[in-house]
Design a protein around this motif. Structure first.
Motif, PDB file in Angstrom:
ATOM      1  N   ILE A 233       0.828  -1.217   0.000  1.00 29.01           N
ATOM      2  CA  ILE A 233       0.000   0.000   0.000  1.00 29.01           C
ATOM      3  C   ILE A 233       0.861   1.266   0.000  1.00 29.01           C
ATOM      4  O   ILE A 233       0.743   2.101  -0.901  1.00 29.01           O
ATOM      5  N   THR A 234       1.734   1.396   1.025  1.00 26.16           N
ATOM      6  CA  THR A 234       2.473   2.652   1.193  1.00 26.16           C
ATOM      7  C   THR A 234       3.402   2.946   0.026  1.00 26.16           C
ATOM      8  O   THR A 234       3.328   4.020  -0.587  1.00 26.16           O
ATOM      9  N   ILE A 235       4.282   2.002  -0.295  1.00 26.82           N
ATOM     10  CA  ILE A 235       5.271   2.253  -1.354  1.00 26.82           C
ATOM     11  C   ILE A 235       4.610   2.461  -2.721  1.00 26.82           C
ATOM     12  O   ILE A 235       4.940   3.422  -3.426  1.00 26.82           O
ATOM     13  N   PRO A 236       3.645   1.615  -3.148  1.00 23.11           N
ATOM     14  CA  PRO A 236       2.986   1.904  -4.440  1.00 23.11           C
ATOM     15  C   PRO A 236       2.268   3.246  -4.457  1.00 23.11           C
ATOM     16  O   PRO A 236       2.204   3.907  -5.500  1.00 23.11           O
ATOM     17  N   SER A 237       1.732   3.669  -3.318  1.00 21.30           N
ATOM     18  CA  SER A 237       0.989   4.935  -3.272  1.00 21.30           C
ATOM     19  C   SER A 237       1.903   6.147  -3.423  1.00 21.30           C
ATOM     20  O   SER A 237       1.489   7.172  -3.980  1.00 21.30           O
ATOM     21  N   ILE A 238       3.131   6.036  -2.910  1.00 13.43           N
ATOM     22  CA  ILE A 238       4.048   7.176  -3.012  1.00 13.43           C
ATOM     23  C   ILE A 238       5.003   7.042  -4.194  1.00 13.43           C
ATOM     24  O   ILE A 238       5.894   7.875  -4.370  1.00 13.43           O
ATOM     25  N   LEU A 239       4.822   6.010  -5.019  1.00 16.43           N
ATOM     26  CA  LEU A 239       5.723   5.792  -6.150  1.00 16.43           C
ATOM     27  C   LEU A 239       5.766   6.984  -7.118  1.00 16.43           C
ATOM     28  O   LEU A 239       6.858   7.348  -7.580  1.00 16.43           O
ATOM     29  N   PRO A 240       4.634   7.622  -7.461  1.00 17.35           N
ATOM     30  CA  PRO A 240       4.729   8.811  -8.335  1.00 17.35           C
ATOM     31  C   PRO A 240       5.616   9.911  -7.753  1.00 17.35           C
ATOM     32  O   PRO A 240       6.391  10.542  -8.476  1.00 17.35           O
ATOM     33  N   THR A 241       5.524  10.130  -6.435  1.00 14.89           N
ATOM     34  CA  THR A 241       6.387  11.125  -5.788  1.00 14.89           C
ATOM     35  C   THR A 241       7.846  10.716  -5.884  1.00 14.89           C
ATOM     36  O   THR A 241       8.725  11.549  -6.153  1.00 14.89           O
ATOM     37  N   ILE A 242       8.126   9.440  -5.674  1.00 15.63           N
ATOM     38  CA  ILE A 242       9.506   8.944  -5.767  1.00 15.63           C
ATOM     39  C   ILE A 242      10.056   9.168  -7.175  1.00 15.63           C
ATOM     40  O   ILE A 242      11.205   9.600  -7.346  1.00 15.63           O
ATOM     41  N   ILE A 243       9.244   8.898  -8.184  1.00 13.27           N
ATOM     42  CA  ILE A 243       9.697   9.060  -9.568  1.00 13.27           C
ATOM     43  C   ILE A 243       9.974  10.525  -9.887  1.00 13.27           C
ATOM     44  O   ILE A 243      10.989  10.862 -10.514  1.00 13.27           O
ATOM     45  N   ILE A 244       9.093  11.422  -9.448  1.00 11.17           N
ATOM     46  CA  ILE A 244       9.296  12.853  -9.683  1.00 11.17           C
ATOM     47  C   ILE A 244      10.590  13.323  -9.031  1.00 11.17           C
ATOM     48  O   ILE A 244      11.396  14.041  -9.634  1.00 11.17           O
ATOM     49  N   MET A 245      10.816  12.920  -7.782  1.00  8.94           N
ATOM     50  CA  MET A 245      12.037  13.312  -7.078  1.00  8.94           C
ATOM     51  C   MET A 245      13.274  12.710  -7.733  1.00  8.94           C
ATOM     52  O   MET A 245      14.340  13.337  -7.760  1.00  8.94           O
ATOM     53  N   LEU A 246      13.136  11.509  -8.288  1.00  5.79           N
ATOM     54  CA  LEU A 246      14.263  10.876  -8.985  1.00  5.79           C
ATOM     55  C   LEU A 246      14.613  11.646 -10.251  1.00  5.79           C
ATOM     56  O   LEU A 246      15.796  11.849 -10.558  1.00  5.79           O
ATOM     57  N   ILE A 247      13.602  12.090 -10.980  1.00  2.32           N
ATOM     58  CA  ILE A 247      13.850  12.880 -12.197  1.00  2.32           C
ATOM     59  C   ILE A 247      14.588  14.167 -11.849  1.00  2.32           C
ATOM     60  O   ILE A 247      15.562  14.551 -12.519  1.00  2.32           O
TER      61      ILE A 247
END
Length: 309
Positions: free
Chosen positions: A218-232
């Motif tokens: 739940i937690t990690i998939p839900s924040i995955l878009p934020t992680i990707i944006i920060m990675l970019i």
């Protein structure tokens, strides 16, 4: 007779009349952008000129890509570029996951008093001046009174002057960056976690899921878009290694592994007076950063449907 619809220009004009207060509030920001971000771009042309401070930017003669040819034939610049890539890669591999791990750990802490105390402790280094942070690092790794060498002495190991050893500079620099910024950067991920619907966790509890399963499912998939944006964003800043910290920690003995593009620009431009060559190095840095962020954004948009734009 049918009433004629207002044109696009008229609609924009009517909108500006209605919302003029909001646009008036934007004027200081727009002026700041123009003066401090766009106006300096006029000076980028000195990267293609034989610049002289006495002739000025406009009257200095054009020489094309000669400075770029000089750069790529300069062993010091190639060494600085190599070090920048290596340090940035280490920072990406070891530094980028740390704020995510901290946010996940803070989310699992139930004792609020301990949670707030721990957050305060890990946030604090971000608000300390880089000069003080560098002083703490130099003191900690001092061969005579540093805590690191004191512990090594207890273990029967001779003192090591870490900051004069080229092989130790990168681990110390990357570790210092993680210590200083990981806690503060975790705030972004904590905010993303706070936005996850509580009903998802409630449903998982009913289904008998453990805390570990809820974090992974739940937690990690839900924040995955934020992680990707920060990675970019992180990839786009790969060549922007912390200039202040390196200046404070490095020395000629560690140039071999510590000298980066920004310190090379500083030595050539400010200390050496070669403003045109330094401008060429800075422009190269900016172009590479632009290509990196565009590439990362395109790949992310194609495969994950998450992007900056």
């Amino acid at each position: 007779m049918r009433r004629r619809k207002p044109g696009r220009v008229q609609r924009i004009g009517d909108h500006l009349k209605r919302e003029w207060q909001l646009y008036a509030m934007l004027i200081p920001t727009i002026l700041w952008l123009l003066v401090f971000l766009y106006k300096p771009m006029y000076g980028l042309q000195i990267a293609f000129k034989d610049y002289s401070i006495f002739r000025g930017v406009a009257n200095s003669p054009w020489i094309g890509f000669e400075h770029f040819q000089t750069l790529f034939g300069n062993d010091q610049f190639l060494r600085a570029l190599k070090n920048t890539i290596i340090i940035s890669f280490y920072g990406l591999i070891f530094g980028f996951p740390m704020p995510i791990l901290l946010a996940l750990m803070f989310n699992e802490i139930l004792a609020q008093t301990f949670k707030k105390t721990a957050q305060t402790i890990v946030y604090l280094p971000h608000f300390i001046s880089s000069v003080i942070i560098a002083g703490i690092v130099i003191t900690a790794f001092s061969p005579s009174a540093g805590i690191v060498n004191t512990v090594l002495g207890w273990l029967g190991i001779d003192s090591i002057y870490f900051l004069t050893k080229p092989e130790w500079f990168r681990p110390i620099f990357v570790g210092t960056g993680i210590w200083q910024e990981a806690g503060f950067q975790s705030i972004v991920y904590l905010a993303a976690i706070a936005g996850v619907s509580p009903t998802l966790y409630e449903s998982a509890v009913v289904d008998g899921a453990s805390r570990w399963q809820m974090m992974w499912k739940i937690t990690i998939p839900s924040i995955l878009p934020t992680i990707i944006i920060m990675l970019i964003i992180r990839i786009g800043n790969m060549l922007e290694v912390s200039f202040e910290m390196i200046i404070l920690l490095y020395q000629p003995a560690t140039y071999e592994t510590a000298d980066v593009v920004n310190t090379f620009i500083y030595r050539q431009g400010i200390q050496g007076g070669q403003y045109d060559l330094a401008a060429a190095a800075g422009l190269f840095n900016a172009v590479v950063a632009f290509v990196l962020v565009m590439t990362a954004n395109t790949i992310s948009k194609r495969y994950s449907r998450t992007s900056l734009w």
